[in-house]
Design a protein around this motif. Sequence first.
Motif, PDB file in Angstrom:
ATOM      1  N   GLU A 128       0.800  -1.343   0.024  1.00 35.33           N
ATOM      2  CA  GLU A 128      -0.112  -0.014   0.011  1.00 35.33           C
ATOM      3  C   GLU A 128       0.759   1.291  -0.057  1.00 35.33           C
ATOM      4  N   GLN A 181       2.389   1.886  -3.325  1.00 37.69           N
ATOM      5  CA  GLN A 181       1.471   2.327  -4.465  1.00 37.69           C
ATOM      6  C   GLN A 181       0.954   3.779  -4.256  1.00 37.69           C
ATOM      7  N   ALA A 182       0.836   4.155  -2.846  1.00 37.61           N
ATOM      8  CA  ALA A 182       0.665   5.304  -2.752  1.00 37.61           C
ATOM      9  C   ALA A 182       1.819   6.340  -2.932  1.00 37.61           C
ATOM     10  N   ARG A 183       2.924   5.810  -2.851  1.00 31.12           N
ATOM     11  CA  ARG A 183       4.127   6.769  -3.358  1.00 31.12           C
ATOM     12  C   ARG A 183       4.119   6.970  -4.640  1.00 31.12           C
ATOM     13  N   ARG A 184       3.838   6.100  -5.631  1.00 27.70           N
ATOM     14  CA  ARG A 184       3.767   6.221  -6.884  1.00 27.70           C
ATOM     15  C   ARG A 184       2.618   7.192  -7.468  1.00 27.70           C
ATOM     16  N   HIS A 185       1.745   6.876  -6.735  1.00 26.40           N
ATOM     17  CA  HIS A 185       0.477   7.783  -6.970  1.00 26.40           C
ATOM     18  C   HIS A 185       0.669   9.191  -6.729  1.00 26.40           C
ATOM     19  N   LEU A 186       1.544   9.476  -5.507  1.00 23.82           N
ATOM     20  CA  LEU A 186       1.924  10.643  -5.331  1.00 23.82           C
ATOM     21  C   LEU A 186       2.801  11.549  -6.385  1.00 23.82           C
ATOM     22  N   ASN A 187       3.774  10.654  -6.823  1.00 19.92           N
ATOM     23  CA  ASN A 187       4.870  11.152  -7.597  1.00 19.92           C
ATOM     24  C   ASN A 187       4.031  11.430  -8.852  1.00 19.92           C
ATOM     25  N   ARG A 188       3.027  10.770  -9.416  1.00 19.36           N
ATOM     26  CA  ARG A 188       2.314  11.172 -10.558  1.00 19.36           C
ATOM     27  C   ARG A 188       1.604  12.383 -10.475  1.00 19.36           C
ATOM     28  N   GLN A 189       0.955  12.381  -9.191  1.00 18.10           N
ATOM     29  CA  GLN A 189       0.234  13.722  -8.929  1.00 18.10           C
ATOM     30  C   GLN A 189       1.187  14.918  -8.878  1.00 18.10           C
ATOM     31  N   ALA A 245      -3.523  13.124  -2.456  1.00 22.38           N
ATOM     32  CA  ALA A 245      -2.504  12.149  -2.858  1.00 22.38           C
ATOM     33  C   ALA A 245      -1.323  11.897  -1.745  1.00 22.38           C
ATOM     34  N   ASP A 255      -3.021  10.483   1.331  1.00 26.49           N
ATOM     35  CA  ASP A 255      -2.889   9.024   1.076  1.00 26.49           C
ATOM     36  C   ASP A 255      -1.666   8.331   1.622  1.00 26.49           C
TER      37      ASP A 255
END
Length: 352
Positions: A105, A108-116, A133, A136
């Motif tokens: 988790e 996944q949260a770190r990758r999502h934060l980088n995308r944002q 993000a 999260d």
Amino acid sequence: MRPQLSWIVLLATALLLIGCSSDEEPQEPPAQVVKLFETGQQDLFPSRRFVGRVDAVSTVNLAFQVGGRIQTFSAVQGSTVPSGELIARLDPTDYALQVRGAEAEVEQARRHLNRQRNLYSHNAVSESVLDAARADAELAETQLESAKQELAYTSLYAPFDALITRRLVENHTTVPPNTEVVRIQDISELRIRINVPEALMQHLENGRAFNVEAEVATLPGERIPLVYREHVTEPDEVAQTYQVEFSPAEGVPLVTLPGTTATVFIEMTDAITPSMIMVPSSALDHSESGDFRVWVYDSENGTVAPQQVTVGEMSGDHVIIIAGLQPGVSIAAAGVQHLREGMRVKPLDAAL
């Protein structure tokens, strides 16, 4: 005329009898027979002996903060475990899986934060989306730390050099959280605990010097010098005594186990003044307000009068009078509940 004369004679006779009876003084009730006790000063016991018990500095029941099945329980009753050594462990499988899930988790949260962040840098998303993000990701990291902590809770380690006193559950038992599984004792220093009366406790708190020695049941005839460690300031609700702890003097070994009976000898190094007054406990009475009192005998008038007193500890069938009574005074020693102020009494010895 004769009947009238008879009535006159009878009336005169009655008046004469009434006049004679009124001249007689009323009889006083007989004096109450009482047993007397003469007060005197008594020295406080220069040496006192108390029965105590050898105990550890502390006794602790260890518990898992999480639930599960005990997988390893290496604690052997009666053995000593060094500080930091494993005592028991739960099956960590479920908690290890939770850690792996939390790690996924977080990733996944770190990758999502980088995308944002990348999108935000190109003005493709709003700042609120980026903040969400970021939140999260922080939540996922918190959950990972919690999962790791729960995994760590599956192992119990000795918090100090511990004597394993007793296993409270058996190995392979499934236990819920906070279930106590083992009792351990800190025997880095053995203590001897005794209960002392209030009068002696007052001198201890005032810094009066004592010589204290103990004789342990497993070492009969051998006196061990002790030093004061601490005492409980709240008295026992029933016995009104205070618990005091001693330990062997520096460099003096005490080879025994907690729970062993010990006899403690306490001797004061200096005298206590003034001496105390002790009276039979049967001489104590209560006033209407609930205060303690004794009944003092006046030998000149043969009467008794109440005297309020302050009492201390009990010693057998006697009680210490702290204040309110002087030596050389005779007091009623029994039957005090029947006495009244100014009542005439007769000493038991004189009545025999």
